[in-house]
Design an enzyme around this catalytic site. Structure first.
Site, short mmCIF file in Angstrom:
data_model
loop_
_atom_site.label_atom_id
_atom_site.label_comp_id
_atom_site.label_asym_id
_atom_site.label_seq_id
_atom_site.Cartn_x
_atom_site.Cartn_y
_atom_site.Cartn_z
N PRO A 76 39.59 43.84 2.42
CA PRO A 76 38.28 43.53 1.96
C PRO A 76 38.38 42.03 1.87
O PRO A 76 39.51 41.39 1.97
CB PRO A 76 38.18 44.12 0.51
CG PRO A 76 39.19 44.49 -0.03
CD PRO A 76 40.34 44.65 0.86
N SER B 181 45.31 48.16 10.10
CA SER B 181 44.20 47.47 9.48
C SER B 181 43.96 45.98 10.30
O SER B 181 44.94 45.32 10.81
CB SER B 181 44.41 47.00 7.95
OG SER B 181 44.89 47.98 7.26
N ALA C 116 34.72 51.89 17.62
CA ALA C 116 33.12 51.65 16.66
C ALA C 116 32.74 53.13 16.34
O ALA C 116 32.85 54.07 16.81
CB ALA C 116 32.43 51.28 17.72
N CYS D 79 32.83 45.36 9.20
CA CYS D 79 34.06 44.53 9.85
C CYS D 79 33.42 43.38 10.24
O CYS D 79 34.06 42.33 9.84
CB CYS D 79 34.70 45.17 10.91
SG CYS D 79 35.75 46.50 10.02
N ALA E 144 39.25 37.82 17.08
CA ALA E 144 38.20 37.21 18.09
C ALA E 144 37.25 38.08 18.60
O ALA E 144 36.10 37.93 18.93
CB ALA E 144 39.08 36.52 19.13
N TYR F 196 37.92 55.69 7.68
CA TYR F 196 37.19 55.61 8.89
C TYR F 196 38.16 55.31 10.03
O TYR F 196 37.99 56.00 11.19
CB TYR F 196 36.19 54.77 8.93
CG TYR F 196 34.95 55.14 7.88
CD1 TYR F 196 33.93 55.75 8.75
CD2 TYR F 196 34.72 54.71 6.98
CE1 TYR F 196 32.86 56.32 7.73
CE2 TYR F 196 33.92 55.13 5.86
CZ TYR F 196 32.75 55.92 6.49
OH TYR F 196 31.70 56.39 5.80
N ASN G 232 35.92 40.83 17.48
CA ASN G 232 34.77 41.17 16.71
C ASN G 232 33.80 39.88 16.53
O ASN G 232 32.83 40.12 16.43
CB ASN G 232 35.30 41.44 15.26
CG ASN G 232 35.40 43.16 14.97
OD1 ASN G 232 35.25 43.85 15.97
ND2 ASN G 232 35.83 43.65 14.00
N1 LIG Z 1 35.57 51.05 9.78
C1 LIG Z 1 36.00 50.98 11.22
O1 LIG Z 1 35.19 51.13 11.95
C2 LIG Z 1 37.13 49.70 11.68
C3 LIG Z 1 37.91 49.24 10.46
N2 LIG Z 1 38.99 48.66 10.87
C4 LIG Z 1 39.83 48.00 10.03
O2 LIG Z 1 40.75 49.08 9.56
C5 LIG Z 1 41.10 48.91 8.27
C6 LIG Z 1 40.72 50.23 7.47
O3 LIG Z 1 39.24 50.29 7.45
P1 LIG Z 1 38.45 51.76 7.08
O4 LIG Z 1 39.31 52.95 7.61
O5 LIG Z 1 36.95 51.73 7.57
O6 LIG Z 1 38.69 51.73 5.73
P2 LIG Z 1 38.48 52.77 4.63
O7 LIG Z 1 38.00 52.21 3.18
O8 LIG Z 1 37.51 53.88 5.09
O9 LIG Z 1 39.81 53.35 4.45
C7 LIG Z 1 40.82 52.95 3.78
C8 LIG Z 1 41.91 53.67 2.93
O10 LIG Z 1 43.05 53.25 2.24
C9 LIG Z 1 43.18 53.97 1.23
N3 LIG Z 1 44.13 52.92 0.47
C10 LIG Z 1 43.98 51.64 -0.04
N4 LIG Z 1 45.20 51.54 -0.47
C11 LIG Z 1 46.19 52.25 -0.26
C12 LIG Z 1 47.58 52.20 -0.68
N5 LIG Z 1 48.10 51.49 -1.52
N6 LIG Z 1 48.08 53.76 -0.34
C13 LIG Z 1 47.54 54.69 0.05
N7 LIG Z 1 46.19 54.52 0.42
C14 LIG Z 1 45.57 53.28 0.24
C15 LIG Z 1 41.77 53.90 0.30
O11 LIG Z 1 41.82 54.79 -0.84
C16 LIG Z 1 41.08 54.28 1.68
O12 LIG Z 1 40.67 55.61 1.69
C17 LIG Z 1 40.24 47.64 7.62
O13 LIG Z 1 41.17 46.33 7.92
C18 LIG Z 1 39.25 47.63 8.87
O14 LIG Z 1 39.08 45.99 8.85
C19 LIG Z 1 39.22 48.30 12.13
C20 LIG Z 1 38.62 48.78 13.18
C21 LIG Z 1 37.34 49.82 13.03
O1 LIG Z 2 36.31 46.40 13.71
C1 LIG Z 2 35.66 47.06 13.54
O2 LIG Z 2 35.18 47.67 12.35
C2 LIG Z 2 34.77 47.51 14.85
O3 LIG Z 2 33.45 46.91 14.60
C3 LIG Z 2 32.56 47.13 15.33
O4 LIG Z 2 32.01 48.53 15.62
P1 LIG Z 2 31.23 49.49 14.29
O5 LIG Z 2 30.85 48.29 13.43
O6 LIG Z 2 31.74 50.53 14.01
O7 LIG Z 2 29.78 49.33 15.10
P2 LIG Z 2 29.04 48.30 16.41
O8 LIG Z 2 28.55 49.57 17.31
O9 LIG Z 2 29.91 47.25 16.96
O10 LIG Z 2 27.73 47.90 15.71
C4 LIG Z 2 27.82 46.86 14.69
C5 LIG Z 2 26.37 46.53 14.35
O11 LIG Z 2 25.69 45.64 15.05
C6 LIG Z 2 24.49 46.14 15.33
N1 LIG Z 2 24.44 45.96 16.86
C7 LIG Z 2 25.06 46.55 17.93
C8 LIG Z 2 24.79 46.04 19.16
C9 LIG Z 2 23.52 45.52 19.51
O12 LIG Z 2 23.26 45.14 20.83
N2 LIG Z 2 22.71 45.09 18.60
C10 LIG Z 2 23.06 45.32 17.32
O13 LIG Z 2 22.19 44.85 16.32
C11 LIG Z 2 24.67 47.69 14.93
O14 LIG Z 2 23.43 48.27 14.86
C12 LIG Z 2 25.62 47.63 13.74
O15 LIG Z 2 24.73 47.42 12.76
C13 LIG Z 2 33.09 47.10 17.13
O16 LIG Z 2 32.20 47.29 17.97
C14 LIG Z 2 34.54 47.99 17.12
O17 LIG Z 2 34.88 47.57 18.49
C15 LIG Z 2 35.43 47.28 16.08
O18 LIG Z 2 36.63 48.02 16.09
#
Ligand SMILES: NC(=O)C1=CN([C@@H]2O[C@H](COP(=O)(O)OP(=O)(O)OC[C@H]3O[C@@H](n4cnc5c(N)ncnc54)[C@H](O)[C@@H]3O)[C@@H](O)[C@H]2O)C=CC1
Ligand SMILES: O=C(O)[C@H]1O[C@H](OP(=O)(O)OP(=O)(O)OC[C@H]2O[C@@H](n3ccc(=O)[nH]c3=O)[C@H](O)[C@@H]2O)[C@H](O)[C@@H](O)[C@@H]1O
Length: 480
Positions: free
Chosen positions: A89, A127, A160, A272, A218, A11, A220
């Site tokens: 994780p 990450s 987000a 997250c 902080a 993502y 988040n």
């Molecule tokens: N999902 C989100 O909106 C946000 C996530 N993050 C952070 O970003 C990081 C990644 O999150 P996502 O993209 O959501 O996770 P995700 O699970 O969607 O993607 C991670 C990918 O890494 C791959 N992977 C794992 N180990 C590997 C390796 N050794 N070599 C190559 N590929 C490998 C997995 O197969 C997977 O496709 C996490 O630390 C999360 O906390 C930060 C901001 C927003």
């Molecule tokens: O580190 C991350 O993964 C990301 O986490 C959140 O993004 P995200 O989880 O994608 O979505 P949000 O819009 O923050 O919503 C999180 C949860 O809070 C809920 N929410 C949000 C806002 C609100 O007013 N009330 C509420 O219940 C949403 O429905 C959802 O379940 C942060 O907003 C991002 O800045 C950050 O990068």
């Protein structure tokens, strides 16, 4: 030509690299992953994640300067800048289980970089990681360096889901942390130049490594804390006759507080918030700060309270039992405009209702039956591992059916729970739904998307989070 490789096509890695490729035609970007299926999907017309605007960005640059590949070693070897955007994780076993971040995937990525690199590299933490991770990564890389020099940068992502492309095009800030040495500053400048292709300079913040790592946790924690604050107030609103929407509006009008992120809900979800707060709690404990740890723990406790409070409202209003009753669940994703179900509050609500022997019929416009069944069968935190390491084909939960239509899901139901704020749920024909349901017909709105007064006129008994209670619910205990 600068070459970027991103390890992790999830993502964050996928959309972030697609936008870098779009905005920087002079840079070659390759996204690599161990998941063959995920990379195949990135190379197809059916991208592995649903994100508004993403298809368009990928179409414009895929094959030009954006590539997706499973040949990890080749592309790591060729890259100047390597982003690492793998799963981090919550640990499920051993030291720090249930709290600490599991850095297995990060560490294996770092060891692989050390193995295959033949030239100097900038390694970027994308990450979300515990503060001081860069130090550990630096040790792994330098102890295996064969004379190659590495600079580690922290460049946490703040996008987000559902608005990822918008957030990446126009970020509030880009944060880059690096070592305060001449080499460190040079690496920070190199990454800054990438973002400067489209982000105004005053929005690119540079700090030391630890500030950047900690700022992400902080940020988040602060965001989640706002939701738990308004959710805590929602319980008091129900007890007193105040309306949480009015209270949040009045509170948010104070320019020091601001109006955003004050929507009361059935609880926050997503991959997250919980993970990162648990991580923060663990770091506080490890640093001998139990008071600070307990302060942040409370944000998660209120979130859990809100979910079980919702389930209790459902069960207690329906004569204290939902055994054998059909309950329609509208929305399963953790928020609208995404198909992502990681830590969605719908999982806990459904498990709570199943615990009371309800029969559940679920409709979500973006979530498949297979995903829902996996989510309901999986153990806590198992979801946050690469797909091939997650439990395979768990037994389907028989009391759950999944439909592709809200009217089908609600037909013959005793109650409807709205758990995601999809726009289409505001526009449903509720009179038609009422006709097709058992009576008395209940609606439990966990996202405040419907107008309770309009639905009461149709005949529904309505519960909306934090809104004045329906006379039906007034004498029922809200205590969990
Ligand atoms: N999902 C989100 O909106 C946000 C996530 N993050 C952070 O970003 C990081 C990644 O999150 P996502 O993209 O959501 O996770 P995700 O699970 O969607 O993607 C991670 C990918 O890494 C791959 N992977 C794992 N180990 C590997 C390796 N050794 N070599 C190559 N590929 C490998 C997995 O197969 C997977 O496709 C996490 O630390 C999360 O906390 C930060 C901001 C927003
Ligand atoms: O580190 C991350 O993964 C990301 O986490 C959140 O993004 P995200 O989880 O994608 O979505 P949000 O819009 O923050 O919503 C999180 C949860 O809070 C809920 N929410 C949000 C806002 C609100 O007013 N009330 C509420 O219940 C949403 O429905 C959802 O379940 C942060 O907003 C991002 O800045 C950050 O990068």
């Amino acid at each position: 030509m600068v070459k970027i490789c991103c390890i992790g096509a999830g993502y964050v890695g996928g959309p972030t690299m697609a936008v870098i490729a779009l905005k920087c035609p002079a840079i070659d970007v390759v996204v690599v992953d161990i998941s063959v299926a995920r990379i195949a999907a990135w190379n197809s017309d059916q991208l592995p994640i649903y994100e508004p605007g993403l298809d368009d960005v990928v179409k414009q640059c895929r094959g030009r300067n954006l590539f997706f590949s499973t040949d990890i070693e080749k592309h790591v070897h060729e890259a100047d800048i390597i982003f690492v955007s793998v799963n981090t994780p919550t640990k499920t076993r051993g030291l720090g289980a249930g709290k600490a971040a599991d850095l297995t995937y990060w560490e294996s990525a770092a060891r692989m970089i050390a193995d295959v690199a033949k030239s100097d590299k900038i390694v970027v933490e994308k990450s979300t990681v515990p503060v001081k991770t860069a130090e550990a990564i630096e040790k792994i890389l330098t102890h295996n360096s064969k004379g190659i020099r590495y600079q580690i940068l922290s460049n946490p992502e703040f996008l987000a889901e559902g608005t990822a492309i918008q957030d990446l095009f126009n970020p509030d800030r880009v944060l880059i942390g690096g070592r305060e040495t001449p080499e460190g500053r040079k690496a920070v400048q190199a990454l800054k130049q990438v973002y400067a292709n489209w982000v105004p300079e005053d929005r690119i913040l540079t700090t030391n490594l630890w500030s950047a790592e900690l700022s992400k946790l902080a940020a988040n924690a602060f965001l989640a804390q706002r939701i738990s604050s308004v959710n805590a107030i929602s319980a008091l609103c129900e007890a007193t006759g105040a309306n949480v929407a009015e209270v949040a509006y009045a509170v948010g009008k104070d320019s020091r507080i601001g109006p955003k992120f004050l929507n009361a809900s059935v609880g926050f979800g997503g991959s997250c918030f919980q993970k990162d707060i648990l991580n923060l709690v663990y770091i506080c404990e490890c640093n001998g700060l139990p008071e600070v740890a307990n302060y942040w723990k409370q944000v998660i406790k209120i979130n859990d309270y809100q979910k079980s409070r919702f389930v209790n409202r459902v069960v207690s209003s329906m004569f204290n039992t939902v055994a054998g009753k059909k309950i329609a669940v509208l929305g399963f994703a953790f928020k609208k405009d995404t198909g992502d179900t990681r830590e969605t509050p719908a999982i806990d609500v459904c498990k709570g209702l199943l615990g009371d022997k309800a029969k559940i019929s679920i409709y979500d416009p973006q979530v498949t039956e297979d995903q829902i069944q996996r989510d309901l069968a999986m153990n806590k935190f198992d979801w946050d591992h690469p797909v091939h390491l997650q439990p395979m084909s768990p037994t389907a939960v028989k009391a759950v059916s999944v439909t592709w239509d809200a009217y089908e899901a609600t037909k013959g139901a005793h109650g409807v729970c709205i758990l995601t704020e999809w726009d289409e749920f505001r526009k449903l024909d509720y009179a038609k739904i009422y006709q097709s349901m058992q009576k008395p017909a209940f609606i439990f709105d966990g996202r405040n998307v419907v107008d309770p007064e309009e639905l009461r006129e149709i005949g529904f008994i309505v519960y909306s989070i934090g809104k004045p209670l329906d006379p039906w619910l007034k004498d029922m205990p809200a205590v969990v």
